[in-house]
Scaffold this active site. Structure first.
Site, PDB file in Angstrom:
ATOM      1  N   THR A  35       0.831  -1.208   0.000  1.00 52.98           N
ATOM      2  CA  THR A  35       0.000   0.000   0.000  1.00 52.98           C
ATOM      3  C   THR A  35       0.866   1.259   0.000  1.00 52.98           C
ATOM      4  O   THR A  35       1.759   1.395   0.836  1.00 52.98           O
ATOM      5  CB  THR A  35      -0.877   0.019   1.266  1.00 52.98           C
ATOM      6  N   GLU A  36       0.597   2.151  -0.949  1.00 55.16           N
ATOM      7  CA  GLU A  36       1.289   3.445  -1.037  1.00 55.16           C
ATOM      8  C   GLU A  36       2.808   3.279  -1.129  1.00 55.16           C
ATOM      9  O   GLU A  36       3.563   4.150  -0.724  1.00 55.16           O
ATOM     10  CB  GLU A  36       0.937   4.348   0.161  1.00 55.16           C
ATOM     11  N   LEU A  37       3.257   2.139  -1.644  1.00 54.87           N
ATOM     12  CA  LEU A  37       4.684   1.814  -1.748  1.00 54.87           C
ATOM     13  C   LEU A  37       5.422   1.927  -0.418  1.00 54.87           C
ATOM     14  O   LEU A  37       6.604   2.285  -0.363  1.00 54.87           O
ATOM     15  CB  LEU A  37       5.384   2.675  -2.815  1.00 54.87           C
ATOM     16  N   ILE A  38       4.702   1.643   0.654  1.00 50.65           N
ATOM     17  CA  ILE A  38       5.343   1.669   1.973  1.00 50.65           C
ATOM     18  C   ILE A  38       6.359   0.525   2.057  1.00 50.65           C
ATOM     19  O   ILE A  38       6.052  -0.618   1.719  1.00 50.65           O
ATOM     20  CB  ILE A  38       4.278   1.543   3.088  1.00 50.65           C
TER      21      ILE A  38
ATOM     22  N   TRP B 287       5.310   6.586  -1.055  1.00 49.30           N
ATOM     23  CA  TRP B 287       5.348   7.464  -2.232  1.00 49.30           C
ATOM     24  C   TRP B 287       4.499   8.723  -2.048  1.00 49.30           C
ATOM     25  O   TRP B 287       4.254   9.430  -2.993  1.00 49.30           O
ATOM     26  CB  TRP B 287       4.994   6.688  -3.506  1.00 49.30           C
TER      27      TRP B 287
END
Lengths: 489, 441
Positions: A145-148, A298
């Site tokens: 998720t969200e490039l975490i 991101w």
């Protein structure tokens, strides 16, 4: 040689409605169906439909040389299945070309990695199953998720057997290094593809910005920027929301013309080609190790978690939600578990961000609430309702326990030789019972039935009622009424 | 226009404007040190002189308008502007009058003897006058009073020199028009509230026509919010291009909130005149709803007004009289204290042109719930909002603030910071911009 790796994120959350304290216990419709339908239809019309058909056209006309990858969240797919199955079909057609790779992520677009590894793993698994059942695809590359991302994530994902992970090529983790190579995690050794945020954001955020020095962005100009990387990079990772096309950047600003012209323009240079993430990872060797102890994402300028967990309201809301985890999972109530999982979508916490007053419009995008405070209030009321439902489920479970067979050594042995194994058997047994047997058990000195119900079955209320009853018929009807009552609850 | 950085283009534009006399050169100096902004300074004898008409001025203040005027005047004076302020005298023996000292050589204060207070309706005025020993100098009718005041005020300033006229609210509009006739100087009328805000749809035609005449005669109209600006356009047919929005502010300072442990229950505050306009009845209905969920809460109605007996009856009728405290009119110390004690401030106004109390509450560290029919909500973001009639929404938000410490503390912290950035200085600057556009600076 420069390979271009395109990955598009496809996600729409189930937005929460304004849920007041007075709604608690009255209804559990937390999600604003109309609003969600409305947003989805808008996105379909402006983005999914035109972009899907453009991508299909490009793929078909370019002899397998044009490739893209997608990551779909489970929640957007569910909504599409419910409201717009034809869009599912058009995504399937894209996947069927063989030029499209699908990635794995959490089904609910959640922050579960931060809060519960157990839940995180479960949601990855749910997502994997969805990719298989809907598209017949088994993803080998993971994106969170969200490039975490951090070392810990790489360790976990590596153990699950993936080929690689997508992450943000943020300055503070890259330092002097270029994102245009394949890297590997220092802690787990799993391969990493890092987003080239400058070139990605040139398309995703700056494309229509008139004040930007690169404006207007043409395919020709962008291809030249990519060509410059030739010789000092292997793969340019362009990662962005799929909604970039037609929704964030509008058709009348020329985004579709750009997308249509870009692949042929890029391929004019003989050394360029397109790859999917999986291909990039297998083709190019990692050039170095990346050590990322702290979480990176991101989002926003900070590229950290402050968009979702920056203020105390966000932290409290997430904390309260995950406090329920064990009980919710144990409840076994599918609807309850589902609602709880939908509430984990990171978007709900994004809407509570107080940063957006300063940070610009992105946070307001499709935000169902006018203020982060309203988002928090509704969310907390919903958590209260979840709690209430949970208690009800637990109560019901307890009630149902009362109808189950008691342990063998605790059955009721009647004086006439009859055996009563549970509460359901008690009423008919009482009815049939001879008056002498009854009075053997119920007399001025004792009431065996009441004691058994109290000590073995565990129904205090019923035991209390039976206590004073000296009449067989009355006792039978009291018990059968109680059984009915429990069943109906 | 003075907020731009000093780009070459700006300096050229500036010189051109000076040449055209739009910015008279003698009145301005460029201060390049001040973060690139143009800071106005005034040349000795040629300072801008404003003739200002207002109803209240310290030390005789009953409503908020007196404080608004004095803050504005002080901050204009800080910008080296001279002001002649003509005010009604008020009631010297009234216990509700308070003294705010005003020692400033830029300000000349003229008082016209009159018992008129700024929020009086004609009916209320008759009550006050007949029930007290004060007799107006010019008659017992409010309109007569206003007319006489207008005449007296105009006489008072006949010998004065000034560059611009600035009149606050309808009772002074006549005086403003008179002064304009006398001197030919441009007139600015400042609308703090309209008749529609004060009484809803049953407008007093005479008040309405005075307001309208003033707005029409004015060269520029200042509205305290876009909410008010829209009302002026809609109800008075004034050209929107002539209307500038200058938000109010607050220089209110309060000690940090008191230790809540000394209170036995949480406290939800209504503060304002107890009149239809302020929506006290909606506050009570919300209180009723809140109490159904949360017993340990007290509701305070602070202020007085024509609706007070009705509201007290209403609390009894709703069976919440033991939970609602009525304080009557509060002096400044009591006001500060009640803010410090409050856990939630609610502004349930039916129509609120601005709503300064919201800023005061925020500066006291009290989270606020604000009517959507208000000007202040255009200005502040760190507040909760509700429709005044939406009792569920209002009580849900009160309960949320009482139940969730983290919501309370986040709003408190952000609200304090936000309200602190809203100063009278920038309101004064905005007024100067308005004068500027009329070519008088």
């Amino acid at each position: 040689m420069v390979s271009v790796c395109l990955y598009f994120q496809v996600h729409q959350p189930y937005r929460i409605r304004r849920y007041q304290i007075f709604d608690i216990g009255r209804h559990h419709n937390y999600f604003d169906e109309n609003k969600n339908k409305e947003v989805l239809n808008k996105v379909i019309e402006k983005c999914y439909m035109p972009t899907n058909s453009l991508l299909l056209e490009l793929i078909n006309s370019m002899d397998g040389k044009f490739k893209v990858s997608f990551s779909f969240t489970g929640v957007v797919l569910e909504q599409l299945e419910a409201y717009a199955p034809h869009i599912i079909e058009s995504f399937k057609a894209l996947v069927d070309t063989g030029c499209v790779e699908l990635l794995n992520e959490t089904y609910y677009h959640s922050l579960s990695f931060i809060h519960s590894m157990k839940e995180f793993e479960k949601q990855i698994d749910l997502h994997k199953k969805k990719m298989n059942s809907l598209f017949g695809f088994r993803p080998k590359v993971f994106r969170n998720t969200e490039l975490i991302y951090n070392n810990e994530l790489s360790n976990f994902i590596s153990r699950l057997g993936y080929d690689g992970i997508l992450a943000e090529g943020a300055d503070h983790i890259m330092g002097w290094r270029s994102p245009n190579f394949v890297y590997k995690s220092k802690s787990s050794g799993i391969k990493l593809l890092l987003k080239n945020y400058r070139l990605s954001d040139d398309i995703a955020f700056r494309f229509g910005e008139k004040n930007w020095e690169g404006y207007p962005l043409t395919a020709d100009k962008f291809a030249q920027w990519i060509n410059k990387i030739n010789g000092n990079g292997n793969v340019v990772n362009l990662f962005m929301d799929y909604e970039t096309f037609g929704e964030h950047q509008w058709a009348d600003k020329g985004i579709f013309n750009f997308l249509k012209a870009l692949p042929p323009e890029l391929l004019k240079h003989p050394d360029n080609d397109f790859v999917t993430p999986g291909e990039a990872l297998s083709r190019y060797k990692p050039v170095a190790e990346l050590d990322v102890p702290n979480l990176v994402s991101w989002a926003d300028i900070e590229r950290d978690l402050s968009a979702w967990l920056g203020n105390n309201m966000q932290k409290e809301a997430v904390r309260q939600l995950h406090l329920l985890e064990d009980k919710i999972i144990k409840s076994g109530d599918d609807k309850l578990i589902k609602d709880w999982r939908i509430l984990q979508s990171s978007d709900h916490f994004y809407y509570m961000c107080t940063k957006w007053f300063a940070d610009g419009d992105v946070h307001k995008y499709f935000n169902p609430f006018n203020s982060p405070y309203d988002a928090f209030i509704s969310f907390m009321n919903i958590i209260n309702d979840l709690n209430m439902r949970l208690k009800k489920v637990e109560e019901m479970k307890k009630m149902n326990e009362k109808l189950k067979d008691v342990p063998e050594d605790k059955v009721f042995w009647a004086n006439d030789g009859g055996v009563i194994k549970n509460l359901r058997e008690l009423a008919p047994a009482l009815k049939k019972m001879h008056a002498d047997t009854f009075s053997h058990h119920v007399n001025s000195e004792k009431n065996d039935f009441s004691n058994w119900v109290r000590d073995v079955v565990g129904d205090q209320e019923l035991a209390e009622e039976l206590k004073g009853i000296k009449n067989k018929k009355n006792a039978a009807s009291i018990v059968s009424n109680r059984v009915k009552e429990i069943k109906s609850s | 226009m003075f907020k731009h950085v000093l780009s070459p283009a700006f300096i050229i534009a500036y010189i051109l404007l000076c040449k055209k006399n739009i910015i008279p050169e003698k009145h301005y100096l460029l201060d390049i040190s001040g973060f690139g902004k143009v800071v106005k300074t005034w040349n000795g004898g040629n300072r801008l002189k404003i003739l200002m008409f207002g109803w209240e001025f310290p030390p005789y203040c009953i409503g908020g308008l007196g404080r608004v005027c004095s803050n504005l005047v002080k901050n204009l004076s800080n910008r080296n502007v001279k002001i002649i302020f003509v005010t009604a005298k008020g009631k010297p023996d009234s216990s509700s009058a308070k003294v705010i000292s005003m020692e400033d050589e830029n300000i000349k204060l003229c008082r016209v003897d009159s018992p008129v207070s700024c929020y009086m309706t004609p009916e209320g005025y008759i009550k006050v006058v007949s029930g007290s020993n004060i007799h107006g100098l010019y008659g017992h009718n409010l309109f007569e009073e206003v007319e006489n005041y207008t005449k007296k005020a105009a006489e008072l300033v006949a010998e004065e020199y000034y560059d611009i006229i600035h009149a606050h609210d309808w009772m002074t509009f006549g005086a403003g028009i008179e002064a304009k006739k006398q001197s030919g100087k441009p007139l600015v009328v400042h609308v703090h509230s309209t008749e529609f805000d004060r009484v809803g749809d049953n407008v007093n035609q005479r008040v309405y026509s005075i307001e309208k005449k003033g707005m029409q005669a004015a060269d520029s109209v200042i509205a305290v919010s876009n909410y008010t600006k829209e009302k002026i356009v809609q109800n008075y047919g004034i050209n929107p291009d002539k209307i500038a929005v200058v938000y109010n502010a607050t220089d209110f300072k309060n000690a940090p909130a008191e230790n809540h442990e000394i209170k036995s229950s949480k406290l939800v505050l209504f503060l304002g005149r107890v009149t239809f306009q302020k929506g006290p009845e909606y506050f009570l209905h919300a209180a009723k709803k809140v109490l159904e969920h949360e017993k340990n809460v007290k509701f305070v109605v602070a202020g007085s007004g024509d609706m007070e007996p009705y509201i007290i009856d209403k609390a009894v009728e709703l069976k919440i009289a033991d939970k609602v405290l009525f304080t009557g009119f509060l002096d400044e110390n009591e006001l500060n204290r009640i803010y410090r004690l409050a856990d939630v401030y609610v502004l349930p106004s039916v129509s609120e042109p601005f709503g300064i109390t919201v800023l005061e509450a925020m500066k006291s560290g009290v989270p606020v719930i604000v009517s959507k029919n208000s000007g202040v909500r255009e200005l502040v973001k760190h507040c909760l909002t509700t429709d005044f009639w939406d009792i569920n929404e209002m009580s849900d938000k009160i309960l949320a603030l009482l139940n969730h410490d983290v919501l309370h503390s986040t709003l408190k912290m952000n609200g304090l910071r936000e309200a602190s950035s809203i100063t009278w200085g920038s309101a004064a600057d905005k007024c100067l911009e308005v004068y500027n556009k009329l070519g008088v600076c």
